[in-house]
Write an enzyme that holds these catalytic residues in place. Structure first.
Site, short mmCIF file in Angstrom:
data_model
loop_
_atom_site.label_atom_id
_atom_site.label_comp_id
_atom_site.label_asym_id
_atom_site.label_seq_id
_atom_site.Cartn_x
_atom_site.Cartn_y
_atom_site.Cartn_z
N LYS A 197 0.88 -1.18 0.00
CA LYS A 197 0.00 0.00 0.00
C LYS A 197 0.91 1.22 0.00
O LYS A 197 1.41 1.65 1.04
CB LYS A 197 -0.87 -0.04 1.26
CG LYS A 197 -2.23 0.61 1.11
CD LYS A 197 -2.21 2.09 0.78
CE LYS A 197 -1.92 2.96 1.96
NZ LYS A 197 -1.70 4.39 1.58
N GLU A 201 10.16 1.62 10.31
CA GLU A 201 11.13 2.71 10.12
C GLU A 201 10.35 4.00 10.22
O GLU A 201 9.54 4.31 9.33
CB GLU A 201 11.79 2.59 8.75
CG GLU A 201 12.62 1.32 8.59
CD GLU A 201 13.26 1.18 7.21
OE1 GLU A 201 13.72 0.07 6.88
OE2 GLU A 201 13.30 2.17 6.45
N CYS A 211 13.88 11.05 6.14
CA CYS A 211 13.82 10.80 7.59
C CYS A 211 15.19 10.97 8.24
O CYS A 211 15.29 11.15 9.44
CB CYS A 211 13.29 9.40 7.83
SG CYS A 211 14.32 8.16 7.05
N GLU A 227 9.87 16.64 14.87
CA GLU A 227 10.26 16.49 13.46
C GLU A 227 9.47 17.47 12.59
O GLU A 227 8.24 17.48 12.63
CB GLU A 227 9.99 15.06 13.00
CG GLU A 227 10.43 14.79 11.58
CD GLU A 227 10.00 13.40 11.09
OE1 GLU A 227 8.83 13.05 11.22
OE2 GLU A 227 10.87 12.68 10.57
P1 NAD Z 1 2.44 8.57 7.20
O1 NAD Z 1 2.68 7.80 8.43
O2 NAD Z 1 1.43 9.65 7.21
O3 NAD Z 1 1.98 7.59 6.02
C1 NAD Z 1 2.75 6.50 5.62
C2 NAD Z 1 1.85 5.45 5.02
O4 NAD Z 1 1.00 4.94 6.03
C3 NAD Z 1 0.93 5.95 3.90
O5 NAD Z 1 0.88 4.95 2.92
C4 NAD Z 1 -0.40 6.08 4.60
O6 NAD Z 1 -1.51 5.96 3.75
C5 NAD Z 1 -0.34 4.92 5.58
N1 NAD Z 1 -1.18 5.02 6.76
C6 NAD Z 1 -1.51 6.14 7.45
N2 NAD Z 1 -2.28 5.82 8.52
C7 NAD Z 1 -2.44 4.47 8.51
C8 NAD Z 1 -3.12 3.54 9.33
N3 NAD Z 1 -3.78 3.93 10.42
N4 NAD Z 1 -3.07 2.23 9.02
C9 NAD Z 1 -2.39 1.82 7.93
N5 NAD Z 1 -1.73 2.65 7.11
C10 NAD Z 1 -1.74 3.95 7.38
O7 NAD Z 1 3.86 9.10 6.74
P2 NAD Z 1 4.19 10.07 5.53
O8 NAD Z 1 3.65 11.42 5.85
O9 NAD Z 1 3.79 9.40 4.26
O10 NAD Z 1 5.79 10.09 5.56
C11 NAD Z 1 6.53 11.00 6.33
C12 NAD Z 1 7.00 10.37 7.61
O11 NAD Z 1 7.66 9.16 7.35
C13 NAD Z 1 8.00 11.20 8.38
O12 NAD Z 1 7.72 11.14 9.75
C14 NAD Z 1 9.33 10.51 8.13
O13 NAD Z 1 10.31 10.71 9.10
C15 NAD Z 1 8.89 9.10 8.05
N6 NAD Z 1 9.86 8.29 7.30
C16 NAD Z 1 10.71 7.46 7.97
C17 NAD Z 1 11.66 6.72 7.28
C18 NAD Z 1 12.64 5.81 7.97
O14 NAD Z 1 13.33 5.06 7.28
N7 NAD Z 1 12.76 5.83 9.28
C19 NAD Z 1 11.72 6.81 5.90
C20 NAD Z 1 10.84 7.67 5.24
C21 NAD Z 1 9.91 8.41 5.96
O1 6OD Z 2 18.30 3.95 2.42
C1 6OD Z 2 17.43 3.26 2.93
O2 6OD Z 2 17.42 2.01 2.85
C2 6OD Z 2 16.32 3.89 3.65
N1 6OD Z 2 15.43 3.08 4.24
C3 6OD Z 2 16.26 5.24 3.69
C4 6OD Z 2 15.25 5.96 4.37
C5 6OD Z 2 15.12 7.27 4.14
C6 6OD Z 2 14.10 8.03 4.78
O3 6OD Z 2 13.49 8.94 4.29
#
Ligand code: NAD
Ligand code: 6OD
Length: 485
Positions: free
Chosen positions: A176, A252, A286, A388
């Site tokens: 998804k 993550e 992130c 964040e």
């Molecule tokens: P988000 O949590 O809003 O959404 C991520 C995904 O989860 C989307 O596909 C969304 O539709 C789905 N989703 C939302 N609520 C849900 C629920 N209750 N049940 C199931 N699915 C659900 O995140 P975003 O705004 O798309 O991305 C930004 C965030 O992601 C930032 O906080 C960023 O730090 C984090 N991020 C972390 C990493 C990492 O590797 N640690 C990588 C990329 C992004």
């Molecule tokens: O490089 C990766 O494998 C990874 N998971 C990066 C995440 C980036 C976050 O926005």
């Protein structure tokens, strides 16, 4: 207008309701996606379960690896299409999509194909205290159906980072992608079809989170495990949904990452690295550094240097090769980032540069741009130093001692990434292991080796993926103990 459908059991299936896929560079609608119903999510999980029983379940490691190589080749064959779709969905500069996102997608499949062929497993010759002997060895079994939920910032990179090891380990998946960025996941489904991946092995459901495809997927009783990348709060909701069927989760999540810049660093190289660490992908990585701690003796020079880098960002249209910074993903996300820009002022920040919305005098004014922004002067307790922001912004503070810098950097409930900038090798070895982070870079940032553990502590996640850590998450390990005497 192009319609993006879910991909279930080898067929593209329209959902009932349509939603817009918006180009954040000018707010135009580039495609429409159709939202999967709960019945469609159910059908995707059923198809995945059937694929595990039928052909895919009988594939050996070499056949699975060969399938993954074909997917990597398929992505490379359609490289320009993937790049264009990623740029239209996210507004990121074409140079970034072609240098980072799409090559990494192909690499994700290659690396895990290589790894599943070569990764060893444990074996022990055992002697018990009462004199019995045995051979213990471990085999991998797939977990079953894996639900994969991903965000919008590096859409294809982060989705394939989970799909590739899940398939390498013999699972079937239902993915998804973010509702903000449905295009490259749909292209990936086409590549799966072209690569001859058996029906039901890779399923894609489009839609939103709560009350939509995301929630239907993670709470589905026939999904055996959930892997998720996104916000920490969303992770908490997903964890609840997984609790009743005790699904293993790999998360993550967000970060509030620190960088420590020592006076003995290579100044120009550090500025260049830190400019990426703060501004790459409009700060929507992130791993980006939103808290920068600089040794007092070079503080003013560093702030001035990073200000110059911020003001040199090029907001050309994303498909222009000279662009270095794009918009934020959506109007809603821009409102969140601008709210932090306002809050920082209220909390007493000095705005070194930025803090507003750039003006273009063309259709980009309907896009979701913000200025790259640097703050100084905030208290360490300020919300802008603790929470964040996920935009092209950082707070820079001065430190006087190595010990003090480490304490400042570690004062966070997150624990994803850190970077340390120094030419003193002994200091690098001393400081890096003290960082409260899943990954600490020294004199670099976002330099990845896909065999290494990746993940975070605290609010930044649960578990590690990468290399054998991914293989272990996406497998059930069955230890076999054979009495030998
Ligand atoms: P988000 O949590 O809003 O959404 C991520 C995904 O989860 C989307 O596909 C969304 O539709 C789905 N989703 C939302 N609520 C849900 C629920 N209750 N049940 C199931 N699915 C659900 O995140 P975003 O705004 O798309 O991305 C930004 C965030 O992601 C930032 O906080 C960023 O730090 C984090 N991020 C972390 C990493 C990492 O590797 N640690 C990588 C990329 C992004
Ligand atoms: O490089 C990766 O494998 C990874 N998971 C990066 C995440 C980036 C976050 O926005």
């Amino acid at each position: 207008m192009k319609l993006l459908h879910s991909y279930i059991d080898g067929r593209f299936v329209p959902g009932k309701r349509e939603f817009a896929d918006v180009n954040p560079a000018d707010g135009s609608v580039v495609a429409r996606a159709t939202e999967a119903s709960s019945e469609m999510v159910d059908a995707a999980v059923t198809a995945a379960r059937r694929a595990l029983r039928d052909d895919w379940g009988r594939y050996g490691v070499r056949e699975r690896a060969a399938s993954l190589y074909k997917v990597a080749e398929g992505i490379e064959r359609r490289f320009a299409e993937f790049v264009a779709a990623e740029v239209a969905d996210t507004g990121k500069p074409i140079s970034l999509a072609s240098r980072l996102d799409v090559p990494r997608a192909a690499a994700n499949f290659r690396v895990f194909a290589d790894l599943i062929k070569t990764a060893g497993l444990e074996a022990f010759e055992t002697e018990t205290p009462d004199g019995r002997r045995a051979l213990n060895y471990t085999v991998r079994r797939p977990l079953g159906v894996v639900g994969i939920v991903t965000p919008w910032n590096l859409p294809l990179l982060l989705l394939t980072w989970k799909v590739a090891p899940a398939l390498a380990c013999g699972n079937a998946v239902v993915v998804k992608p973010s509702e903000e960025t449905p295009a490259t996941a749909t292209l990936l489904a086409e590549v799966m079809q072209e690569a001859g991946i058996p029906n039901g092995v890779f399923n894609l459901v489009h839609g939103f989170g709560p009350g939509s495809a995301g929630e239907f997927l993670v709470s589905h009783p026939e999904v055996n495990a959930v892997t998720f990348t996104g916000e920490s709060q969303t992770g908490a909701s997903i964890m609840k949904a997984c609790a009743s069927t005790v699904k293993p989760v790999s998360f993550e999540l967000g970060g509030k990452n620190a960088a420590i810049v020592f006076a003995d660093c290579d100044f120009d190289a550090t500025l260049a690295g830190m400019s990426d660490a703060v501004f790459l992908n409009t700060g929507q990585v992130c791993l980006c550094a939103e808290r920068v701690y600089v040794e007092r003796t070079i503080f003013d020079r560093f702030v001035e240097g990073l200000r110059t880098k911020a003001e040199a960002q090029n907001f050309a249209w994303p498909m222009d090769e000279t662009a270095t910074m794009g918009p934020l993903i959506s109007a809603k996300h821009r409102e969140k980032v601008l709210a932090y820009y306002r809050l920082a002022r209220e909390e007493g920040a000095e705005v070194v540069t930025g803090g507003d919305v750039p003006k273009f005098g063309d259709a980009r004014d309907q896009g979701f741009y913000v200025q790259p922004t640097i703050f100084t002067g905030l208290a360490e307790t300020a919300r802008c130093v603790k929470e964040e922001i996920f935009g092209p912004a950082c707070h820079i503070a001065a430190f006087d001692s190595e010990e003090g810098a480490v304490a400042l950097a570690n004062d966070t409930r997150y624990g994803l990434a850190a970077s340390v900038w120094t030419n003193d090798l002994k200091r690098a070895h001393r400081v890096a292991p003290q960082m409260n982070a899943g990954i600490t870079w020294v004199n670099c940032w976002f330099l990845r080796d896909l065999r290494t553990p990746f993940g975070g502590a605290g609010l930044s996640g649960i578990g590690r993926e990468g290399g054998v850590h991914s293989l272990n998450f996406y497998s059930e390990l069955n230890n076999i103990c054979i009495r030998t005497e």
